[in-house]
Motif scaffolding. Sequence first.
Motif, PDB file in Angstrom:
ATOM      1  N   TYR A 141       0.823  -1.207   0.000  1.00  0.00           N
ATOM      2  CA  TYR A 141       0.000   0.000   0.000  1.00  0.00           C
ATOM      3  C   TYR A 141       0.864   1.267   0.000  1.00  0.00           C
ATOM      4  O   TYR A 141       0.600   2.199  -0.770  1.00  0.00           O
ATOM      5  N   CYS A 142       1.873   1.314   0.860  1.00  0.00           N
ATOM      6  CA  CYS A 142       2.736   2.500   0.927  1.00  0.00           C
ATOM      7  C   CYS A 142       3.490   2.724  -0.375  1.00  0.00           C
ATOM      8  O   CYS A 142       3.726   3.870  -0.769  1.00  0.00           O
ATOM      9  N   THR A 143       3.869   1.651  -1.036  1.00  0.00           N
ATOM     10  CA  THR A 143       4.555   1.786  -2.312  1.00  0.00           C
ATOM     11  C   THR A 143       3.630   2.403  -3.358  1.00  0.00           C
ATOM     12  O   THR A 143       4.020   3.308  -4.096  1.00  0.00           O
ATOM     13  N   ILE A 144       2.402   1.921  -3.413  1.00  0.00           N
ATOM     14  CA  ILE A 144       1.443   2.462  -4.385  1.00  0.00           C
ATOM     15  C   ILE A 144       1.096   3.908  -4.060  1.00  0.00           C
ATOM     16  O   ILE A 144       0.998   4.762  -4.945  1.00  0.00           O
ATOM     17  N   LYS A 145       0.926   4.215  -2.782  1.00  0.00           N
ATOM     18  CA  LYS A 145       0.443   5.528  -2.367  1.00  0.00           C
ATOM     19  C   LYS A 145       1.540   6.608  -2.396  1.00  0.00           C
ATOM     20  O   LYS A 145       1.271   7.739  -2.794  1.00  0.00           O
ATOM     21  N   PHE A 146       2.756   6.294  -1.966  1.00  0.00           N
ATOM     22  CA  PHE A 146       3.751   7.327  -1.709  1.00  0.00           C
ATOM     23  C   PHE A 146       5.003   7.284  -2.578  1.00  0.00           C
ATOM     24  O   PHE A 146       5.708   8.287  -2.684  1.00  0.00           O
ATOM     25  N   SER A 205      10.366   1.220  -7.044  1.00  0.00           N
ATOM     26  CA  SER A 205       9.001   1.061  -6.551  1.00  0.00           C
ATOM     27  C   SER A 205       8.427  -0.288  -7.002  1.00  0.00           C
ATOM     28  O   SER A 205       7.682  -0.923  -6.265  1.00  0.00           O
TER      29      SER A 205
END
Length: 89
Positions: A29-34, A41
């Motif tokens: 989730y953090c990779t997709i979001k930030f 990535s």
Amino acid sequence: MGKIKLIEDGNFPRWLRLSLIVVGIAIFYCTIKFVPPSLWSGLLLMIGFGIALVGGMTSRAALYKIKPFDNSYKKARDSYKVKDDENNK
């Protein structure tokens, strides 16, 4: 203080399986979001997916009473060995 066992009865304990799933999904989730799209990535995305996958597969194995980290395969392998006196006949 007791020792923390990472493998109990041939599988990961419940707290470790749940932790792997949560950490893997959090990385995903953090990779997709930030993280901006790049090679790194994509690597982070695959690492998060892999961690969650291991947690999910070991949970499924626990559900079906499969022991993926057990040493019982050694007994099965030894049962197929031919004794020396039987080999000479």
